[in-house]
Design a protein around this motif. Structure first.
Motif, PDB file in Angstrom:
ATOM      1  N   THR A 294       0.811  -1.222   0.000  1.00 35.27           N
ATOM      2  CA  THR A 294       0.000   0.000   0.000  1.00 35.27           C
ATOM      3  C   THR A 294       0.844   1.271   0.000  1.00 35.27           C
ATOM      4  O   THR A 294       0.346   2.351   0.310  1.00 35.27           O
ATOM      5  N   VAL A 295       2.116   1.149  -0.370  1.00 35.50           N
ATOM      6  CA  VAL A 295       3.026   2.300  -0.415  1.00 35.50           C
ATOM      7  C   VAL A 295       3.608   2.392  -1.815  1.00 35.50           C
ATOM      8  O   VAL A 295       4.103   1.405  -2.356  1.00 35.50           O
ATOM      9  N   TRP A 296       3.550   3.583  -2.388  1.00 33.80           N
ATOM     10  CA  TRP A 296       4.122   3.774  -3.718  1.00 33.80           C
ATOM     11  C   TRP A 296       5.596   3.398  -3.756  1.00 33.80           C
ATOM     12  O   TRP A 296       6.333   3.626  -2.792  1.00 33.80           O
ATOM     13  N   SER A 297       6.003   2.914  -4.907  1.00 33.52           N
ATOM     14  CA  SER A 297       7.418   2.665  -5.167  1.00 33.52           C
ATOM     15  C   SER A 297       8.100   4.008  -5.437  1.00 33.52           C
ATOM     16  O   SER A 297       7.431   5.002  -5.753  1.00 33.52           O
ATOM     17  N   PRO A 298       9.432   4.055  -5.352  1.00 31.88           N
ATOM     18  CA  PRO A 298      10.121   5.288  -5.741  1.00 31.88           C
ATOM     19  C   PRO A 298       9.758   5.719  -7.167  1.00 31.88           C
ATOM     20  O   PRO A 298       9.634   6.911  -7.432  1.00 31.88           O
ATOM     21  N   LEU A 299       9.576   4.769  -8.064  1.00 28.61           N
ATOM     22  CA  LEU A 299       9.189   5.122  -9.431  1.00 28.61           C
ATOM     23  C   LEU A 299       7.829   5.816  -9.444  1.00 28.61           C
ATOM     24  O   LEU A 299       7.652   6.838 -10.127  1.00 28.61           O
ATOM     25  N   GLU A 300       6.873   5.303  -8.680  1.00 26.56           N
ATOM     26  CA  GLU A 300       5.558   5.934  -8.630  1.00 26.56           C
ATOM     27  C   GLU A 300       5.653   7.335  -8.025  1.00 26.56           C
ATOM     28  O   GLU A 300       5.030   8.278  -8.524  1.00 26.56           O
ATOM     29  N   TYR A 301       6.453   7.469  -6.965  1.00 24.78           N
ATOM     30  CA  TYR A 301       6.674   8.800  -6.401  1.00 24.78           C
ATOM     31  C   TYR A 301       7.353   9.707  -7.427  1.00 24.78           C
ATOM     32  O   TYR A 301       7.035  10.893  -7.520  1.00 24.78           O
ATOM     33  N   GLY A 302       8.294   9.159  -8.189  1.00 31.64           N
ATOM     34  CA  GLY A 302       8.962   9.955  -9.223  1.00 31.64           C
ATOM     35  C   GLY A 302       7.980  10.459 -10.277  1.00 31.64           C
ATOM     36  O   GLY A 302       8.070  11.606 -10.725  1.00 31.64           O
ATOM     37  N   CYS A 303       7.036   9.621 -10.655  1.00 34.41           N
ATOM     38  CA  CYS A 303       5.988  10.047 -11.599  1.00 34.41           C
ATOM     39  C   CYS A 303       5.173  11.188 -10.990  1.00 34.41           C
ATOM     40  O   CYS A 303       4.858  12.169 -11.671  1.00 34.41           O
ATOM     41  N   HIS A 304       4.850  11.040  -9.713  1.00 32.25           N
ATOM     42  CA  HIS A 304       4.086  12.077  -9.020  1.00 32.25           C
ATOM     43  C   HIS A 304       4.878  13.380  -8.971  1.00 32.25           C
ATOM     44  O   HIS A 304       4.337  14.452  -9.263  1.00 32.25           O
ATOM     45  N   VAL A 305       6.150  13.306  -8.624  1.00 33.48           N
ATOM     46  CA  VAL A 305       6.996  14.504  -8.568  1.00 33.48           C
ATOM     47  C   VAL A 305       7.069  15.172  -9.939  1.00 33.48           C
ATOM     48  O   VAL A 305       6.961  16.395 -10.052  1.00 33.48           O
ATOM     49  N   ARG A 306       7.223  14.381 -10.976  1.00 30.47           N
ATOM     50  CA  ARG A 306       7.216  14.924 -12.347  1.00 30.47           C
ATOM     51  C   ARG A 306       5.934  15.701 -12.596  1.00 30.47           C
ATOM     52  O   ARG A 306       5.958  16.853 -13.055  1.00 30.47           O
ATOM     53  N   ASP A 307       4.808  15.092 -12.250  1.00 29.91           N
ATOM     54  CA  ASP A 307       3.512  15.713 -12.513  1.00 29.91           C
ATOM     55  C   ASP A 307       3.247  16.915 -11.612  1.00 29.91           C
ATOM     56  O   ASP A 307       2.631  17.897 -12.042  1.00 29.91           O
ATOM     57  N   VAL A 308       3.709  16.862 -10.364  1.00 29.46           N
ATOM     58  CA  VAL A 308       3.593  18.019  -9.478  1.00 29.46           C
ATOM     59  C   VAL A 308       4.313  19.207 -10.110  1.00 29.46           C
ATOM     60  O   VAL A 308       3.778  20.317 -10.165  1.00 29.46           O
ATOM     61  N   ASN A 309       5.521  18.981 -10.597  1.00 25.03           N
ATOM     62  CA  ASN A 309       6.254  20.076 -11.246  1.00 25.03           C
ATOM     63  C   ASN A 309       5.490  20.616 -12.445  1.00 25.03           C
ATOM     64  O   ASN A 309       5.402  21.836 -12.631  1.00 25.03           O
ATOM     65  N   ARG A 310       4.921  19.752 -13.232  1.00 28.29           N
ATOM     66  CA  ARG A 310       4.145  20.201 -14.397  1.00 28.29           C
ATOM     67  C   ARG A 310       2.942  21.041 -13.970  1.00 28.29           C
ATOM     68  O   ARG A 310       2.664  22.094 -14.557  1.00 28.29           O
ATOM     69  N   VAL A 311       2.219  20.579 -12.963  1.00 25.79           N
ATOM     70  CA  VAL A 311       1.036  21.292 -12.486  1.00 25.79           C
ATOM     71  C   VAL A 311       1.428  22.670 -11.946  1.00 25.79           C
ATOM     72  O   VAL A 311       0.784  23.678 -12.249  1.00 25.79           O
TER      73      VAL A 311
END
Length: 181
Positions: free
Chosen positions: A65-82
């Motif tokens: 139930t915890v994101w992988s570093p890759l999933e967090y990396g995708c989120h960080v990428r998208d946070v920057n875009r937003v």
């Protein structure tokens, strides 16, 4: 550990409190951030993610139930875009209302758990560079321009940048195990 088909509980916290006091988890203190350092902080954070995602364990969840570093990396990428879009909107419009972005829906829709490190890292670095550049270009007289989220939370360009940087730093803290931190 592989990424099992487990639904991760949505984050429903209102994190705007980090603008007033240090985060009890990652220890980020938004009140101590200088505007001029936002771009550097975002770039440094992206360098961390490039290194962390190079680890062979990056795509594995540490718990179902915890994101992988890759999933967090995708989120960080998208946070920057937003946030690039929000900064640009605040500089172009008078007191804009930001379109709602559901980060949990984005993770499912964009299949963060199935993305490839080789694709995510260059996109994350580019998104971070664009976000850092956006803050670096803010004119001195524009830092107090307001904007608001769909839930009514009001930000200035300055507080949005501090809030944004906390999000990035916090997610680095979330995956600190992969870099032995």
């Amino acid at each position: 550990m592989t990424n099992e088909s487990v639904v991760i509980a949505p984050d429903t916290k209102d994190w705007t409190w980090v603008l007033r006091r240090p985060c009890s988890e990652c220890r980020f203190d938004a009140t101590g951030v200088e505007r001029a350092s936002l771009g550097t902080g975002i770039r440094d954070n992206a360098d961390f993610w490039a290194a962390a995602l190079a680890d062979p364990r990056a795509a594995a969840r540490p718990a179902p139930t915890v994101w992988s570093p890759l999933e967090y990396g995708c989120h960080v990428r998208d946070v920057n875009r937003v946030f690039v879009g929000r900064v640009e909107q605040m500089l172009a419009e008078e007191d804009p209302r930001f379109e709602n972005w559901d980060q949990d829906e984005a993770a499912v829709t964009e299949r963060y758990d199935e993305q490839r490190v080789a694709d995510v890292v260059p996109d994350l670095l580019a998104a971070a560079a664009a976000a850092a550049d956006a803050y670096d270009r803010v004119p001195d007289d524009a830092w107090d321009r307001p904007g608001r989220r769909s839930n009514g939370s009001v930000f200035t360009v300055d507080t949005l940048g501090r809030y944004h940087l906390h999000d990035l730093v916090h997610h680095r803290w979330d995956v600190r195990w992969i870099m032995g931190e």
